[in-house]
Structure formats: structure tokens, C-alpha cells
Design a protein around this motif. Structure first.
Motif, PDB file in Angstrom:
ATOM      1  N   ASP A   1       0.821  -1.206   0.000  1.00 37.97           N
ATOM      2  CA  ASP A   1       0.000   0.000   0.000  1.00 37.97           C
ATOM      3  C   ASP A   1       0.858   1.262   0.000  1.00 37.97           C
ATOM      4  O   ASP A   1       0.567   2.227  -0.707  1.00 37.97           O
ATOM      5  N   LEU A   2       1.934   1.251   0.789  1.00 36.16           N
ATOM      6  CA  LEU A   2       2.812   2.415   0.833  1.00 36.16           C
ATOM      7  C   LEU A   2       3.512   2.645  -0.505  1.00 36.16           C
ATOM      8  O   LEU A   2       3.783   3.787  -0.883  1.00 36.16           O
ATOM      9  N   SER A   3       3.765   1.578  -1.231  1.00 35.07           N
ATOM     10  CA  SER A   3       4.414   1.740  -2.538  1.00 35.07           C
ATOM     11  C   SER A   3       3.519   2.497  -3.508  1.00 35.07           C
ATOM     12  O   SER A   3       4.003   3.185  -4.400  1.00 35.07           O
ATOM     13  N   TYR A   4       2.191   2.423  -3.336  1.00 36.15           N
ATOM     14  CA  TYR A   4       1.266   3.145  -4.212  1.00 36.15           C
ATOM     15  C   TYR A   4       1.381   4.663  -4.065  1.00 36.15           C
ATOM     16  O   TYR A   4       1.040   5.400  -4.982  1.00 36.15           O
ATOM     17  N   VAL A   5       1.844   5.121  -2.908  1.00 35.92           N
ATOM     18  CA  VAL A   5       2.006   6.559  -2.719  1.00 35.92           C
ATOM     19  C   VAL A   5       3.447   7.003  -2.941  1.00 35.92           C
ATOM     20  O   VAL A   5       3.803   8.142  -2.676  1.00 35.92           O
ATOM     21  N   GLY A   6       4.274   6.083  -3.404  1.00 37.43           N
ATOM     22  CA  GLY A   6       5.652   6.428  -3.736  1.00 37.43           C
ATOM     23  C   GLY A   6       6.642   6.233  -2.612  1.00 37.43           C
ATOM     24  O   GLY A   6       7.789   6.671  -2.710  1.00 37.43           O
ATOM     25  N   ALA A   7       6.226   5.581  -1.530  1.00 31.84           N
ATOM     26  CA  ALA A   7       7.139   5.351  -0.414  1.00 31.84           C
ATOM     27  C   ALA A   7       8.047   4.168  -0.730  1.00 31.84           C
ATOM     28  O   ALA A   7       7.579   3.111  -1.126  1.00 31.84           O
ATOM     29  N   ALA A   8       9.328   4.387  -0.563  1.00 32.28           N
ATOM     30  CA  ALA A   8      10.301   3.323  -0.806  1.00 32.28           C
ATOM     31  C   ALA A   8      11.103   3.106   0.469  1.00 32.28           C
ATOM     32  O   ALA A   8      11.890   3.954   0.876  1.00 32.28           O
ATOM     33  N   GLY A   9      10.858   1.977   1.103  1.00 26.05           N
ATOM     34  CA  GLY A   9      11.607   1.641   2.303  1.00 26.05           C
ATOM     35  C   GLY A   9      12.921   0.977   1.950  1.00 26.05           C
ATOM     36  O   GLY A   9      13.163   0.594   0.810  1.00 26.05           O
ATOM     37  N   VAL A  10      13.771   0.868   2.949  1.00 29.38           N
ATOM     38  CA  VAL A  10      15.062   0.212   2.785  1.00 29.38           C
ATOM     39  C   VAL A  10      14.977  -1.140   3.486  1.00 29.38           C
ATOM     40  O   VAL A  10      14.645  -1.213   4.677  1.00 29.38           O
ATOM     41  N   ARG A  11      15.286  -2.201   2.730  1.00 32.44           N
ATOM     42  CA  ARG A  11      15.184  -3.555   3.270  1.00 32.44           C
ATOM     43  C   ARG A  11      15.996  -3.678   4.561  1.00 32.44           C
ATOM     44  O   ARG A  11      17.164  -3.309   4.636  1.00 32.44           O
ATOM     45  N   GLY A  12      15.345  -4.176   5.594  1.00 37.15           N
ATOM     46  CA  GLY A  12      16.001  -4.369   6.885  1.00 37.15           C
ATOM     47  C   GLY A  12      16.093  -3.110   7.729  1.00 37.15           C
ATOM     48  O   GLY A  12      16.502  -3.170   8.883  1.00 37.15           O
ATOM     49  N   VAL A  13      15.733  -1.966   7.151  1.00 36.37           N
ATOM     50  CA  VAL A  13      15.822  -0.699   7.878  1.00 36.37           C
ATOM     51  C   VAL A  13      14.434  -0.085   8.076  1.00 36.37           C
ATOM     52  O   VAL A  13      14.074   0.344   9.149  1.00 36.37           O
ATOM     53  N   GLY A  14      13.646  -0.063   7.014  1.00 38.21           N
ATOM     54  CA  GLY A  14      12.304   0.511   7.090  1.00 38.21           C
ATOM     55  C   GLY A  14      12.173   1.768   6.253  1.00 38.21           C
ATOM     56  O   GLY A  14      12.811   1.906   5.202  1.00 38.21           O
ATOM     57  N   TYR A  15      11.370   2.694   6.734  1.00 39.71           N
ATOM     58  CA  TYR A  15      11.056   3.924   6.004  1.00 39.71           C
ATOM     59  C   TYR A  15      11.563   5.138   6.765  1.00 39.71           C
ATOM     60  O   TYR A  15      11.610   5.136   7.993  1.00 39.71           O
ATOM     61  N   GLY A  16      11.915   6.182   6.024  1.00 40.52           N
ATOM     62  CA  GLY A  16      12.238   7.462   6.646  1.00 40.52           C
ATOM     63  C   GLY A  16      10.941   8.087   7.130  1.00 40.52           C
ATOM     64  O   GLY A  16      10.029   8.327   6.338  1.00 40.52           O
ATOM     65  N   VAL A  17      10.841   8.317   8.425  1.00 41.68           N
ATOM     66  CA  VAL A  17       9.589   8.784   9.018  1.00 41.68           C
ATOM     67  C   VAL A  17       9.145  10.116   8.424  1.00 41.68           C
ATOM     68  O   VAL A  17       7.979  10.284   8.058  1.00 41.68           O
ATOM     69  N   ASP A  18      10.056  11.078   8.317  1.00 42.08           N
ATOM     70  CA  ASP A  18       9.676  12.395   7.783  1.00 42.08           C
ATOM     71  C   ASP A  18       9.193  12.295   6.341  1.00 42.08           C
ATOM     72  O   ASP A  18       8.193  12.917   5.971  1.00 42.08           O
ATOM     73  N   GLN A  19       9.898  11.516   5.527  1.00 41.27           N
ATOM     74  CA  GLN A  19       9.492  11.349   4.133  1.00 41.27           C
ATOM     75  C   GLN A  19       8.135  10.655   4.046  1.00 41.27           C
ATOM     76  O   GLN A  19       7.264  11.065   3.284  1.00 41.27           O
ATOM     77  N   LEU A  20       7.937   9.617   4.839  1.00 46.43           N
ATOM     78  CA  LEU A  20       6.677   8.884   4.827  1.00 46.43           C
ATOM     79  C   LEU A  20       5.535   9.783   5.292  1.00 46.43           C
ATOM     80  O   LEU A  20       4.466   9.803   4.679  1.00 46.43           O
ATOM     81  N   ARG A  21       5.751  10.556   6.332  1.00 44.56           N
ATOM     82  CA  ARG A  21       4.725  11.484   6.818  1.00 44.56           C
ATOM     83  C   ARG A  21       4.354  12.483   5.727  1.00 44.56           C
ATOM     84  O   ARG A  21       3.173  12.748   5.487  1.00 44.56           O
TER      85      ARG A  21
END
Length: 172
Positions: A13-33
């Protein structure tokens, strides 16, 4: 799992809004927000008017959570001459009779109805006539909707009934 969705579905679902996480690390909170705020239409300010300056309307006008998400209460209305002109949350209560002019002058885009059920439909019609396209209805009644206008109803008694239902079925 709080929402009942598995991690793979959340990532998809997050990929649909352009969020790209880093495997084993997760997502940048500020960017995701920022991405989520953009997708939810929360990158701009929305000007809100409240019809009804009773207990509920006054409490809503004081709610600090609105500002955190870009909602600014710019007007509050009532029919009671004793309330008109009083200050609530830094706003002077306007006459409900002036709703259309005030809504247009202050650029209101969202209306909140906190009136008795008997006057809620008239207030909704007046908001719509003034150009408001989104209405949050706290009055205990279902409103007839105008085409192109989004109306959401908050029924506190229904919410309490749902909680009571779950209380009865909760494991001891």
C-alpha cells in the motif's frame, strides 16, 4: 497488526504513494509522513466554520488537534443573541443569519454542524449555498446530501452502542 493488516500489505500500500523503504531498515519517518499528508490532501490549510456555539460547538472550536493537521477554525455561529459577540477560542461568535456572507468572506471550505437536529438540514443547505463542499455533521440526524458535497456524520450514541456491544462480548 493493530489494524489487522500484515506487513507485506502495508509495504504494498505504501508503494502506491511512492514510499520506498530500505530492506532491513524501514522507512524514513519524515518522508513517509510527507507522502501520506500529500496523498490525504493535508499539504494545505483548510478553513473551517462551526454552526452551533453550544457545549459541543464551543468544545470543537477549542480542539487543538485541528491546527496540527492544517484545519483552522475561522468562524463559529449561533442563533442565541446572548452568545453572539462572545469570544470562544479567540473567535467572536457570529449570527447564524450571517453564515453565507461570513463563509464567503473568510474562505471557509469545511463546515461543521453542531446544532439541534431540527435545524441541521437548513444549516447544511446554507453551507452548500455559500460554496462549502465538505460538511461534518454532529447533529443527531441524517442530512440529505447535495451532489458534489461530501457529508460525514458523527453519531456519538452509535459509537457508544458499538462499545457496549464489544464490552458484552469481551473475554473476562
Amino acid at each position: 497488526m493493530i489494524a489487522g493488516v500484515n506487513p507485506a500489505q502495508v509495504r504494498k500500500d505504501l508503494s502506491y504513494v511512492g514510499a520506498a523503504g530500505v530492506r532491513g531498515v524501514g522507512y524514513g519517518v519524515d518522508q513517509l509522513r510527507s507522502l501520506l499528508r500529500r496523498e490525504l490532501g493535508l499539504m494545505q490549510e483548510y478553513r473551517v466554520a462551526i454552526a452551533g456555539a453550544g457545549n459541543l460547538g464551543s468544545a470543537l472550536s477549542r480542539y487543538p488537534g485541528f491546527a496540527e493537521w492544517g484545519f483552522e477554525v475561522v468562524a463559529i455561529f449561533d442563533t442565541d443573541p446572548a452568545k453572539v459577540g462572545e469570544a470562544v477560542a479567540g473567535l467572536s461568535i457570529d449570527r447564524l443569519a450571517d453564515l453565507e456572507q461570513v463563509v464567503v468572506a473568510r474562505g471557509v471550505t469545511i463546515g461543521i454542524i453542531a446544532t439541534p437536529s431540527g435545524s441541521a438540514q437548513e444549516v447544511a443547505n446554507r453551507f452548500v449555498a455559500a460554496g462549502v463542499k465538505s460538511i461534518l455533521n454532529f447533529a443527531p440526524t441524517v442530512l440529505r446530501q447535495s451532489p458534489g458535497v461530501e457529508v460525514r456524520r458523527v453519531d456519538l450514541s452509535t459509537e457508544l452502542q458499538i462499545l457496549a456491544y464489544h464490552l458484552l462480548r469481551a473475554p473476562s
